[in-house]
Design a protein around this motif. Structure first.
Motif, PDB file in Angstrom:
ATOM      1  N   LEU A 122      94.484  54.365  37.806  1.00 42.94           N
ATOM      2  CA  LEU A 122      93.245  54.932  36.896  1.00 42.94           C
ATOM      3  C   LEU A 122      93.767  56.002  36.236  1.00 42.94           C
ATOM      4  N   GLN A 123      93.032  56.235  35.073  1.00 41.47           N
ATOM      5  CA  GLN A 123      93.165  57.265  34.400  1.00 41.47           C
ATOM      6  C   GLN A 123      91.808  58.220  34.203  1.00 41.47           C
ATOM      7  N   CYS A 124      91.016  57.726  33.638  1.00 44.55           N
ATOM      8  CA  CYS A 124      89.729  58.415  33.614  1.00 44.55           C
ATOM      9  C   CYS A 124      89.039  58.254  34.997  1.00 44.55           C
ATOM     10  N   GLY A 125      88.928  57.181  35.775  1.00 42.88           N
ATOM     11  CA  GLY A 125      88.605  56.625  36.909  1.00 42.88           C
ATOM     12  C   GLY A 125      87.234  56.420  36.982  1.00 42.88           C
ATOM     13  N   PHE A 126      86.622  56.370  35.938  1.00 45.83           N
ATOM     14  CA  PHE A 126      85.120  55.718  36.132  1.00 45.83           C
ATOM     15  C   PHE A 126      85.068  54.301  36.564  1.00 45.83           C
ATOM     16  N   CYS A 127      85.819  53.531  36.372  1.00 47.72           N
ATOM     17  CA  CYS A 127      85.772  52.159  36.839  1.00 47.72           C
ATOM     18  C   CYS A 127      86.323  52.151  38.163  1.00 47.72           C
TER      19      CYS A 127
ATOM     20  N   CYS B  71      88.100  47.986  33.023  1.00 49.29           N
ATOM     21  CA  CYS B  71      88.690  49.052  32.888  1.00 49.29           C
ATOM     22  C   CYS B  71      89.162  49.316  31.525  1.00 49.29           C
ATOM     23  N   ARG B  72      88.652  50.357  30.798  1.00 52.82           N
ATOM     24  CA  ARG B  72      88.861  50.455  29.476  1.00 52.82           C
ATOM     25  C   ARG B  72      90.278  51.404  29.252  1.00 52.82           C
ATOM     26  N   CYS B  73      90.737  51.823  30.279  1.00 56.24           N
ATOM     27  CA  CYS B  73      92.069  52.854  30.077  1.00 56.24           C
ATOM     28  C   CYS B  73      93.270  52.135  30.609  1.00 56.24           C
ATOM     29  N   THR B  74      93.534  51.490  31.742  1.00 53.23           N
ATOM     30  CA  THR B  74      94.847  51.511  32.313  1.00 53.23           C
ATOM     31  C   THR B  74      95.459  50.004  31.805  1.00 53.23           C
TER      32      THR B  74
HETATM   33  S1  FES Z   1      90.560  54.278  34.428  1.00 51.59           S
HETATM   34 FE1  FES Z   1      88.943  54.758  32.749  1.00 51.59          FE
HETATM   35  S2  FES Z   1      88.088  52.833  32.761  1.00 51.59           S
HETATM   36 FE2  FES Z   1      89.505  52.471  34.108  1.00 51.59          FE
END
Ligand code: FES
Ligand code: FAD
Ligand code: FES
Lengths: 181, 299
Positions: free
Chosen positions: A120-125, A157-160
């Motif tokens: 996870l990065q932002c953790g939203f997902c 997930c838009r980050c990882t």
């Molecule tokens: S960790 Fe940011 S959308 Fe998955």
């Protein structure tokens, strides 16, 4: 008279004289093991019931259009999108959210693997992925990469870039298997 | 996003649901898994005044397999159907179809009856059930009637159901499932309807084709059954030349429309490619070779 009111009057078998009154339905949902009861409008979504009525905000609303999986919870043990269910549908069901995973301050195996593998990065997902993966591992304790990808196909997930998430689920499966044997 | 206001009743039986629907008139809608209806209500594309929830009808989720016919309750969920056939190692064309729909979350809630009643030309069950010439049982104010899925789905989004009528069961004759089959699809992502899908069931007599069923989803305003393909194939063995002939004929037969998923020309060529893939998967299953993926994603 509006046709909506006519329908309601026929249903209720009596005349009603105000549109302001909205039908409310009693629902009782076993949320993370505790019964939550409330009278809700039929149009209330399950995710709103969880967040607004029960006050458990771990479950996220991402797209709100059934695509991203951020709102994934377990209903009767199986992953479902709580933005695409009505709270009244879930009357009598058992619902588990991300809050059910940890005990006290201790993360469960899957959560720990997400942390260890940088899944996870932002953790939203993340709450949605955790619940989808929990459902997947329940059904298939030894998934290969293909099964993991397929099992998580409903989550965005838009980050990882996904690879750390797949790795986290794979390593959680290994740890769980070791603990069982 | 909230749907607009509506009233709600939970029905305990199809008869009760049918009566509530009739009483509710034009503003009433039934709710099965909700995986199409709820998104449409949230977008306010639909504003029903009364929702009649079928979720309380517990005896309509059964899957019965006997020697002559496979019967599936209208409220059986995609995941349950797919897992059941996969566990029994029976009719892979059915589990391919069921487990290729959307994603795990949607499959856990969406029902086969809802999928048929929606009559979306891109849905997977309609393409399969039209290819297999399956039937549905319908219950309503006038009693019970049986109808071929082909007759139920004569137009996009408008199933041939009268006011108060409900789909209660789906029946597939076992004879239609003799041999080996595959359901293949090309999708943009898991939680998206296919760009196109193909159902292929081949009954072999030794090495030769005794009967062949071919159907298409998302390549016309209704699911399409290409019955003429059986005449092209009967008595022949599966060769690259035969596959190429049938793929070319299929590409000419389908009726795709230009949309955001692709042009008509693109979809005709996709149809040919999917027919070829379906043959390859079926042949691999017949010979025990590793079969490729039935569902491919891009984008
Ligand atoms: S960790 Fe940011 S959308 Fe998955
Ligand atoms: C993100 C996403 C991706 C999807 N991808 C796919 C896909 O790849 N392939 C695919 O095939 N589908 C796909 N779907 C649709 C999904 O399969 C739905 O579950 C299905 O089309 C409708 O079934 P339901 O039980 O949810 O019906 P509901 O949404 O409850 O109802 C759909 C319609 O049918 C009516 N209805 C329901 N049951 C009956 C009945 N027994 N008799 C008469 N009328 C009835 C309702 O009134 C409503 O008009 C997707 C859905 C979502 C949200
Ligand atoms: S918020 Fe429910 S699927 Fe995106």
């Amino acid at each position: 008279m509006s046709s909506r009111r006519a329908v309601r009057e026929r249903l209720l078998g009596r005349r009603i004289n105000t549109m302001a009154e909205t039908m409310k339905i009693p629902v009782s949902i076993t949320l993370n093991g505790s019964i939550v009861r409330a009278d809700v409008e039929p149009r209330m979504l399950l995710v709103e019931f969880i967040r607004e009525v029960a006050g458990q905000t771990g479950t996220h609303i991402g797209c709100d259009t059934s695509y991203c999986g951020a709102c994934t919870v377990l209903v009767n043990g199986r992953p479902a999108k709580s933005c695409t269910l009505l709270a009244v549908q879930a009357d009598g069901w058992s619902v588990n959210t991300v809050e059910s995973l940890e005990s006290g301050d201790t993360l469960n195996v899957l959560q720990q693997c997400f942390a260890d593998k940088h899944a996870l990065q932002c953790g939203f997902c993340t709450p949605g992925f955790l619940m989808a993966a929990t459902g997947l591992l329940e059904q298939n304790p030894d998934p290969d990469d293909k099964a993991i990808r397929k099992g998580l196909g409903g989550n965005v997930c838009r980050c990882t870039g996904y690879l750390p998430i797949i790795e986290a689920v794979r390593s959680a499966a290994v740890v769980i298997k070791e603990r069982r044997s | 996003m909230y749907p607009s206001r509506f009233d709600y009743v939970k029905a305990a039986s199809f008869a009760e649901a049918s009566a509530a629907l009739l009483q509710g008139g034009d503003g009433a809608k039934v709710l099965a898994g909700g995986q199409t209806l709820i998104p449409m209500m949230k977008l306010r594309l639909l504003r029903p005044e009364l929702i009649v929830d079928l979720g309380g009808i517990d005896d309509a989720r059964d899957i019965v397999v006997d020697d002559d016919v496979i019967e599936i309750g209208a409220l059986a969920r995609h995941a349950d159907i797919g897992n059941e056939f996969r566990a029994q190692n029976l009719c892979p064309i059915i589990s391919d179809c069921a487990l290729g729909i959307a994603d795990a979350q949607v499959r856990n809630m969406g029902t086969i009856g809802g999928s048929l009643a929606e009559a979306d030309p891109c849905s997977c069950w309609p393409a399969l059930l039209v290819a297999l010439d399956a039937a549905v049982l319908i219950e309503g104010p006038g009693g019970t009637r049986a109808l071929r899925v082909r007759d139920l789905l004569r137009d996009a989004y408008t199933p041939d159901l009268a006011a108060g009528e409900l789909i209660t069961r789906i029946a597939v004759e076992r004879a239609a499932l003799d041999g080996i089959g595959a359901f293949v699809a090309f999708k943009r992502a898991a939680p998206a309807y296919p760009t196109a899908s193909v159902a292929l069931q081949i009954n072999y007599d030794g090495d030769r084709i005794a009967a062949l069923r071919l159907g298409f989803g998302c390549l016309g305003l209704t699911p399409l059954a290409f019955d003429a393909a059986s005449d092209m194939a009967c008595g022949k063995t599966v060769t690259p030349a035969l596959i190429a002939d049938i793929a070319a004929a299929a590409s000419a037969f389908v009726e795709p429309i230009d949309d955001a998923k692709g042009s008509e020309t693109y979809k005709r060529s996709l149809a040919a490619g999917l027919v070829t893939r379906a043959f390859n998967v079926v042949e691999a299953r017949r010979t025990g070779a590793p079969a490729g993926e039935t569902h491919q994603y891009y984008g």
